[in-house]
Design a protein around this motif. Structure first.
Motif, PDB file in Angstrom:
ATOM      1  N   HIS A 175       2.443   3.189  -9.468  1.00 51.17           N
ATOM      2  CA  HIS A 175       2.482   4.056 -10.645  1.00 51.17           C
ATOM      3  C   HIS A 175       3.148   3.351 -11.827  1.00 51.17           C
ATOM      4  CE1 HIS A 175       1.892   8.173  -8.472  1.00 51.17           C
ATOM      5  NE2 HIS A 175       0.912   7.325  -8.268  1.00 51.17           N
ATOM      6  N   VAL A 176       4.180   2.547 -11.548  1.00 53.39           N
ATOM      7  CA  VAL A 176       4.852   1.789 -12.611  1.00 53.39           C
ATOM      8  C   VAL A 176       3.862   0.867 -13.311  1.00 53.39           C
ATOM      9  CG1 VAL A 176       6.515  -0.081 -13.027  1.00 53.39           C
ATOM     10  CG2 VAL A 176       7.189   1.919 -11.670  1.00 53.39           C
ATOM     11  N   MET A 177       3.102   0.117 -12.530  1.00 51.72           N
ATOM     12  CA  MET A 177       2.149  -0.820 -13.139  1.00 51.72           C
ATOM     13  C   MET A 177       1.065  -0.082 -13.909  1.00 51.72           C
ATOM     14  SD  MET A 177       1.976  -4.036 -10.495  1.00 51.72           S
ATOM     15  CE  MET A 177       2.239  -3.185  -8.940  1.00 51.72           C
TER      16      MET A 177
ATOM     17  N   ARG B  20      -2.472  -5.814   3.150  1.00 51.21           N
ATOM     18  CA  ARG B  20      -1.057  -5.550   2.920  1.00 51.21           C
ATOM     19  C   ARG B  20      -0.739  -4.945   1.559  1.00 51.21           C
ATOM     20  NH1 ARG B  20       3.393  -8.036   0.887  1.00 51.21           N
ATOM     21  NH2 ARG B  20       2.247  -9.824   0.124  1.00 51.21           N
ATOM     22  N   VAL B  21      -1.397  -5.419   0.494  1.00 52.92           N
ATOM     23  CA  VAL B  21      -1.017  -5.009  -0.858  1.00 52.92           C
ATOM     24  C   VAL B  21      -2.211  -4.635  -1.731  1.00 52.92           C
ATOM     25  CG1 VAL B  21       1.073  -6.453  -0.888  1.00 52.92           C
ATOM     26  CG2 VAL B  21      -1.056  -7.359  -1.796  1.00 52.92           C
TER      27      VAL B  21
ATOM     28  N   HIS C 267       0.821  -1.218   0.000  1.00 55.67           N
ATOM     29  CA  HIS C 267       0.000   0.000   0.000  1.00 55.67           C
ATOM     30  C   HIS C 267       0.853   1.266   0.000  1.00 55.67           C
ATOM     31  CE1 HIS C 267      -4.038  -1.638   0.325  1.00 55.67           C
ATOM     32  NE2 HIS C 267      -3.558  -2.550   1.161  1.00 55.67           N
ATOM     33  N   ASP C 268       1.975   1.243   0.715  1.00 58.06           N
ATOM     34  CA  ASP C 268       2.796   2.454   0.799  1.00 58.06           C
ATOM     35  C   ASP C 268       3.803   2.576  -0.342  1.00 58.06           C
ATOM     36  OD1 ASP C 268       4.468   0.417   1.637  1.00 58.06           O
ATOM     37  OD2 ASP C 268       5.191   1.469   3.414  1.00 58.06           O
ATOM     38  N   ASN C 269       3.852   1.605  -1.242  1.00 55.25           N
ATOM     39  CA  ASN C 269       4.773   1.669  -2.370  1.00 55.25           C
ATOM     40  C   ASN C 269       4.062   2.293  -3.573  1.00 55.25           C
ATOM     41  OD1 ASN C 269       6.728   1.352  -4.298  1.00 55.25           O
ATOM     42  ND2 ASN C 269       7.182  -0.774  -3.798  1.00 55.25           N
TER      43      ASN C 269
END
Length: 173
Positions: free
Chosen positions: A139-141, A154-155, A132-134
């Motif tokens: 943005h890359v995906m 978590r994600v 979540h914090d990445n």
């Protein structure tokens, strides 16, 4: 299997020997690593690749790739598949760059190249996730054409799916 080439990058399929060097943190045989390579993520991916090779054989073309800059040939990160396509034609990917290479569009460019490659080989869905914090990885995906596909505590999950004809497979386009 040969390298995949994008506008600024070479996606080099890792060999067992190269993966062993990454795990050991020792570059041999003329490999050129940018400062900071390999990261912990690269070492983890190389270990997973070596485990797959030992258990079921070399997974290429659905293995690990070293991301190298075309301008100087230096490795700046890695990306790859977590295994071959499942019974539904779906694969999971992962990627990472050394800190000094982030924020320059390299990860999105590499991921776009890998997505085109997967689609050209009959994959119909590619999945990925980011904590979540990445936000940068999310943005890359998104920049590579993947879309949000859910989340847990978590994600956040992302995916891209295709139907119909195969696209132009030149990742430089």
């Amino acid at each position: 299997m040969g390298d995949l080439v994008t506008a600024r990058l070479v996606l080099h399929p890792m060999t067992v020997s190269e993966a062993e060097q990454v795990v050991a943190g020792e570059s041999h045989s003329g490999a050129r690593w940018a400062p900071g390579y390999p990261t912990d993520g690269d070492v983890s991916a190389a270990r997973r690749f070596l485990g797959t090779c030992a258990n079921t054989g070399d997974p290429q073309p659905f293995g690990s790739y070293e991301i190298r800059r075309r301008e100087d040939g230096r490795a700046i990160g890695g990306l790859g598949f977590h295994g071959p396509a499942d019974e539904n034609g779906s694969v999971t990917i992962g990627y990472g760059l050394i800190p000094s290479a982030r924020g320059k569009g390299y990860a999105s460019e590499a991921l776009r190249g890998l997505l085109l490659f997967a689609r050209a080989r009959g994959v119909i869905c590619v999945k990925g996730d980011a904590d979540h914090d990445n936000i940068a990885s999310q943005h890359v995906m998104l920049a590579a054409g993947m879309r949000p596909a859910g989340q847990d505590e978590r994600v956040r999950y992302f995916e891209i799916a295709w139907t119909g004809t195969t696209p132009n497979t030149d990742p430089r386009s």
